[in-house]
Design a protein around this motif. Structure first.
Motif, PDB file in Angstrom:
ATOM      1  N   GLN A 112      -1.582   7.712   4.166  1.00  0.00           N
ATOM      2  CA  GLN A 112      -1.398   6.280   4.337  1.00  0.00           C
ATOM      3  C   GLN A 112      -2.637   5.599   4.915  1.00  0.00           C
ATOM      4  O   GLN A 112      -2.935   4.457   4.565  1.00  0.00           O
TER       5      GLN A 112
ATOM      6  N   MET B 244       3.705   0.304   9.849  1.00  0.00           N
ATOM      7  CA  MET B 244       3.784  -0.041   8.439  1.00  0.00           C
ATOM      8  C   MET B 244       4.192  -1.505   8.282  1.00  0.00           C
ATOM      9  O   MET B 244       3.617  -2.233   7.473  1.00  0.00           O
ATOM     10  N   LYS B 245       5.171  -1.925   9.065  1.00  0.00           N
ATOM     11  CA  LYS B 245       5.645  -3.319   8.994  1.00  0.00           C
ATOM     12  C   LYS B 245       4.519  -4.284   9.340  1.00  0.00           C
ATOM     13  O   LYS B 245       4.301  -5.285   8.649  1.00  0.00           O
TER      14      LYS B 245
ATOM     15  N   CYS C 262       1.824  -4.369   6.553  1.00  0.00           N
ATOM     16  CA  CYS C 262       2.293  -5.103   5.376  1.00  0.00           C
ATOM     17  C   CYS C 262       2.340  -6.606   5.641  1.00  0.00           C
ATOM     18  O   CYS C 262       2.011  -7.398   4.758  1.00  0.00           O
ATOM     19  N   GLN C 263       2.718  -6.995   6.851  1.00  0.00           N
ATOM     20  CA  GLN C 263       2.731  -8.425   7.199  1.00  0.00           C
ATOM     21  C   GLN C 263       1.327  -8.999   7.156  1.00  0.00           C
ATOM     22  O   GLN C 263       1.093 -10.060   6.566  1.00  0.00           O
TER      23      GLN C 263
ATOM     24  N   ILE D 190       1.770  -7.928   1.797  1.00  0.00           N
ATOM     25  CA  ILE D 190       2.281  -7.118   0.689  1.00  0.00           C
ATOM     26  C   ILE D 190       3.569  -6.445   1.130  1.00  0.00           C
ATOM     27  O   ILE D 190       3.875  -6.393   2.327  1.00  0.00           O
ATOM     28  N   SER D 191       4.319  -5.921   0.175  1.00  0.00           N
ATOM     29  CA  SER D 191       5.539  -5.182   0.501  1.00  0.00           C
ATOM     30  C   SER D 191       5.186  -3.711   0.740  1.00  0.00           C
ATOM     31  O   SER D 191       4.095  -3.254   0.379  1.00  0.00           O
ATOM     32  N   ALA D 192       6.132  -2.992   1.311  1.00  0.00           N
ATOM     33  CA  ALA D 192       5.914  -1.554   1.540  1.00  0.00           C
ATOM     34  C   ALA D 192       5.774  -0.827   0.199  1.00  0.00           C
ATOM     35  O   ALA D 192       4.982   0.110   0.076  1.00  0.00           O
TER      36      ALA D 192
ATOM     37  N   GLU E  40       4.476  -2.063  -2.548  1.00  0.00           N
ATOM     38  CA  GLU E  40       3.116  -2.315  -3.023  1.00  0.00           C
ATOM     39  C   GLU E  40       2.117  -1.452  -2.251  1.00  0.00           C
ATOM     40  O   GLU E  40       1.155  -0.948  -2.824  1.00  0.00           O
ATOM     41  N   PHE E  41       2.356  -1.296  -0.958  1.00  0.00           N
ATOM     42  CA  PHE E  41       1.468  -0.444  -0.160  1.00  0.00           C
ATOM     43  C   PHE E  41       1.468   0.977  -0.704  1.00  0.00           C
ATOM     44  O   PHE E  41       0.428   1.599  -0.834  1.00  0.00           O
TER      45      PHE E  41
END
Length: 188
Positions: free
Chosen positions: A87, A130-131, A134-135, A139-141, A143-144
């Motif tokens: 990640q 992760m949150k 993404c914020q 992007i969304s998780a 998309e990540f």
């Protein structure tokens, strides 16, 4: 009856589906066949394609005519993160793709530059990390993680392709039912 059963499918739609299933871009198929993108789309819209032309397309795609008519739409699967999916490396790739400055990104995340570099070294983020990532990247998780997007050639992602596969299958079943009803009426 054999010839009738082969014509119950939309040959253009089947051709387009096979091109997609073989992970070929429409432009690549058009180039391979020796015509423009518009002509390729013309054939994809045709309900029936001349047998000689269809045979030529099958040859280009490396399949037989029987394989064309019996093509089963392989179920596309969502790309699963590899066991060694890192990640932190993915975050670094996204930073590069978006052309972001790491110092400014760290500020927006409320982190020091060193803390951001520590994140880039982590193979798995916590849910909170992760949150936050993404914020900040907007992007969304999914998309990540690399899923649920429109591909470079303009085709839809795997989720939409799955719905299209189901639709084409239902159309074929419906057409088969119509042929069977016609056959039963003839017997009466």
């Amino acid at each position: 009856m054999e010839a009738v059963s082969k014509n119950i499918i939309h040959e253009g739609a089947r051709l387009k589906q096979i091109v997609r299933d073989k992970r070929m871009k429409i432009l690549e198929f058009a180039d391979l066949a020796g015509f423009s993108n518009q002509i390729a789309h013309y054939y994809f819209r045709k309900e029936a394609i001349k047998r000689a032309t269809l045979l030529e397309f099958c040859t280009l795609l490396g399949i037989s005519l029987d394989e064309f008519y019996n093509w089963t739409h392989p179920r596309r699967t969502q790309p699963q993160p590899a066991v060694d999916f890192h990640q932190g490396q993915r975050l670094d790739e996204l930073i590069e793709e978006k052309g972001l400055n790491k110092t400014k990104l760290a500020d927006r995340m409320g982190l020091s530059r060193r803390a951001l570099y520590n994140l880039l070294d982590k193979s798995v983020f916590t849910p909170d990390q992760m949150k936050k990532i993404c914020q900040v990247l907007e992007i969304s998780a999914k998309e990540f993680m690399g899923g649920n997007h429109v591909e470079e050639n303009g085709t839809d992602g795997p989720e939409i392709e799955s719905w299209k596969d189901k639709y084409y299958k239902l159309l074929e079943d419906y057409n088969k039912a119509l042929v069977e009803i016609a056959r039963l009426k003839e017997l009466q």
